[in-house]
Scaffold this active site. Structure first.
Site, PDB file in Angstrom:
ATOM      1  N   ASP A   1      -5.883  -4.096 -18.395  1.00 31.04           N
ATOM      2  CA  ASP A   1      -4.955  -3.019 -18.765  1.00 31.04           C
ATOM      3  C   ASP A   1      -5.325  -2.355 -20.091  1.00 31.04           C
ATOM      4  O   ASP A   1      -4.494  -1.698 -20.716  1.00 31.04           O
ATOM      5  CB  ASP A   1      -3.503  -3.544 -18.836  1.00 31.04           C
ATOM      6  CG  ASP A   1      -3.029  -4.129 -17.520  1.00 31.04           C
ATOM      7  OD1 ASP A   1      -2.240  -5.094 -17.540  1.00 31.04           O
ATOM      8  OD2 ASP A   1      -3.489  -3.632 -16.464  1.00 31.04           O
TER       9      ASP A   1
ATOM     10  N   LEU B   1      -4.697  -6.884  -7.023  1.00 35.85           N
ATOM     11  CA  LEU B   1      -4.380  -8.002  -7.924  1.00 35.85           C
ATOM     12  C   LEU B   1      -5.565  -8.896  -8.259  1.00 35.85           C
ATOM     13  O   LEU B   1      -5.416  -9.880  -8.982  1.00 35.85           O
ATOM     14  CB  LEU B   1      -3.227  -8.821  -7.316  1.00 35.85           C
ATOM     15  CG  LEU B   1      -1.944  -8.009  -7.079  1.00 35.85           C
ATOM     16  CD1 LEU B   1      -0.859  -8.881  -6.462  1.00 35.85           C
ATOM     17  CD2 LEU B   1      -1.454  -7.367  -8.377  1.00 35.85           C
TER      18      LEU B   1
ATOM     19  N   GLY C   1       0.768  -1.240   0.000  1.00 39.19           N
ATOM     20  CA  GLY C   1       0.000   0.000   0.000  1.00 39.19           C
ATOM     21  C   GLY C   1       0.796   1.286   0.000  1.00 39.19           C
ATOM     22  O   GLY C   1       0.331   2.297   0.544  1.00 39.19           O
TER      23      GLY C   1
ATOM     24  N   HIS D   1      -0.630   0.830 -13.459  1.00 34.94           N
ATOM     25  CA  HIS D   1       0.084  -0.348 -13.966  1.00 34.94           C
ATOM     26  C   HIS D   1       1.553   0.008 -14.135  1.00 34.94           C
ATOM     27  O   HIS D   1       1.870   1.039 -14.749  1.00 34.94           O
ATOM     28  CB  HIS D   1      -0.497  -0.805 -15.310  1.00 34.94           C
ATOM     29  CG  HIS D   1       0.170  -2.038 -15.831  1.00 34.94           C
ATOM     30  ND1 HIS D   1      -0.074  -3.297 -15.328  1.00 34.94           N
ATOM     31  CD2 HIS D   1       1.099  -2.193 -16.799  1.00 34.94           C
ATOM     32  CE1 HIS D   1       0.672  -4.177 -15.964  1.00 34.94           C
ATOM     33  NE2 HIS D   1       1.417  -3.535 -16.851  1.00 34.94           N
TER      34      HIS D   1
ATOM     35  N   ASN E   1       1.365   3.143  -2.627  1.00 34.43           N
ATOM     36  CA  ASN E   1       0.576   4.060  -3.459  1.00 34.43           C
ATOM     37  C   ASN E   1      -0.609   4.606  -2.660  1.00 34.43           C
ATOM     38  O   ASN E   1      -0.926   5.799  -2.736  1.00 34.43           O
ATOM     39  CB  ASN E   1       0.080   3.349  -4.719  1.00 34.43           C
ATOM     40  CG  ASN E   1       1.131   3.282  -5.803  1.00 34.43           C
ATOM     41  OD1 ASN E   1       1.569   4.301  -6.297  1.00 34.43           O
ATOM     42  ND2 ASN E   1       1.539   2.079  -6.175  1.00 34.43           N
TER      43      ASN E   1
ATOM     44  N   GLU F   1       5.294   5.926 -10.157  1.00 34.24           N
ATOM     45  CA  GLU F   1       3.945   5.562  -9.727  1.00 34.24           C
ATOM     46  C   GLU F   1       3.406   6.515  -8.663  1.00 34.24           C
ATOM     47  O   GLU F   1       2.283   7.001  -8.766  1.00 34.24           O
ATOM     48  CB  GLU F   1       3.933   4.134  -9.180  1.00 34.24           C
ATOM     49  CG  GLU F   1       4.201   3.066 -10.228  1.00 34.24           C
ATOM     50  CD  GLU F   1       3.938   1.688  -9.674  1.00 34.24           C
ATOM     51  OE1 GLU F   1       4.861   0.857  -9.706  1.00 34.24           O
ATOM     52  OE2 GLU F   1       2.810   1.468  -9.178  1.00 34.24           O
TER      53      GLU F   1
ATOM     54  N   ASN G   1      -6.718   2.590 -12.547  1.00 32.71           N
ATOM     55  CA  ASN G   1      -5.716   1.590 -12.158  1.00 32.71           C
ATOM     56  C   ASN G   1      -4.325   2.123 -12.457  1.00 32.71           C
ATOM     57  O   ASN G   1      -4.134   2.828 -13.446  1.00 32.71           O
ATOM     58  CB  ASN G   1      -5.936   0.290 -12.939  1.00 32.71           C
ATOM     59  CG  ASN G   1      -4.909  -0.776 -12.573  1.00 32.71           C
ATOM     60  OD1 ASN G   1      -4.647  -1.023 -11.394  1.00 32.71           O
ATOM     61  ND2 ASN G   1      -4.295  -1.391 -13.584  1.00 32.71           N
TER      62      ASN G   1
HETATM   63  C1  GRF Z   1       2.877  -1.374  -7.658  1.00 36.70           C
HETATM   64  O1  GRF Z   1       4.058  -1.470  -8.395  1.00 36.70           O
HETATM   65  C2  GRF Z   1       1.706  -1.465  -8.594  1.00 36.70           C
HETATM   66  O2  GRF Z   1       1.904  -0.893  -9.849  1.00 36.70           O
HETATM   67  C3  GRF Z   1       1.608  -2.941  -8.747  1.00 36.70           C
HETATM   68  O3  GRF Z   1       1.829  -3.467  -7.463  1.00 36.70           O
HETATM   69  C4  GRF Z   1       2.687  -2.567  -6.761  1.00 36.70           C
HETATM   70  C5  GRF Z   1       1.966  -2.222  -5.476  1.00 36.70           C
HETATM   71  O4  GRF Z   1       2.665  -1.392  -4.713  1.00 36.70           O
HETATM   72  N1  GRF Z   1       0.346  -3.389  -9.275  1.00 36.70           N
HETATM   73  P1  GRF Z   1       2.037  -0.809  -3.348  1.00 36.70           P
HETATM   74  O5  GRF Z   1       1.203  -1.911  -2.725  1.00 36.70           O
HETATM   75  O6  GRF Z   1       1.201   0.383  -3.692  1.00 36.70           O
HETATM   76  O7  GRF Z   1       3.232  -0.454  -2.546  1.00 36.70           O
END
Ligand code: GRF
Length: 197
Positions: free
Chosen positions: A141, A81, A12, A100, A14, A171, A98
């Protein structure tokens, strides 16, 4: 104020960027619910630490019911996921974003998620990589692209290093920007193409 739900499956980071950006009022929105398909996802802990409702939900009907109860306007998939159902996609058309970890259309689609993306990119010897924020459609995607940004990864000595470079430098930045643009009403979708005002 836009009401946001964030879906996570892992650590988490992001999500944390979005929590902080809402707190700092960089994003004119409020995260009202965090959902995970995994009980042990650390992202749920981050939500609890920020006093945000954090729920592990695996049933689609319950998920749709909870989103309705929380009057959610925007759903953000931040390292989520599980596959989102067609029913949810049609209920929230162009309202599910989303992130990616590649420059779509490279290294995307079924099987290309998380570290696997960087394993393929590293194996291929790419020198430039990046990430993409897009609206979710029924094609994995495949939805309209909102933001993309590239970065030099020629110094990466492993897929893990490449993942970290893209996660922290790209990201965390473009997801925050995309959610801000949405909450400011700056994102328009015409003929499956995103226009930013
Ligand atoms: C990120 O690289 C995202 O793009 C991918 O999984 C990772 C998750 O990172 N789908 P986090 O859980 O936000 O640290």
């Amino acid at each position: 104020m836009v009401r946001i739900a964030v879906f996570v499956s892992g650590g988490g980071t992001n999500l944390q960027v979005l929590i902080d950006a809402c707190k700092e009022k960089y994003i004119n929105g409020e995260i009202v619910l965090v959902v995970s398909n995994r009980k042990k996802a650390y992202g749920l802990e981050r939500a609890k630490n920020a006093n945000i409702k954090a729920e592990c939900i695996k049933d689609d009907e319950l998920l749709i019911k909870r989103l309705g109860e929380e009057k959610v306007d925007l759903i953000v998939l931040a390292g989520y996921l599980a596959i989102v159902s067609d029913k949810l996609i049609s209920l929230y058309e162009n309202r599910i974003m989303n992130i990616h970890p590649s420059l779509i259309p490279s290294f995307c689609g079924p099987g290309f998620y998380g570290l696997h993306v960087h394993e393929h990119a590293f194996e291929r010897g790419v020198k430039v990589a990046g990430a993409t924020v897009h609206f979710v459609s029924s094609v994995v995607d495949g939805g309209p692209i909102i933001l993309q940004r590239a970065i030099d990864v020629s110094s990466a000595k492993s897929p893990e290093e490449m993942q970290e470079i893209v996660l922290v430098n790209i990201e965390h930045k473009i997801l925050k920007e995309a959610v801000k643009l949405y909450c400011d009403g700056k994102i328009k979708v015409e003929n499956e193409r995103v226009r930013i005002e």
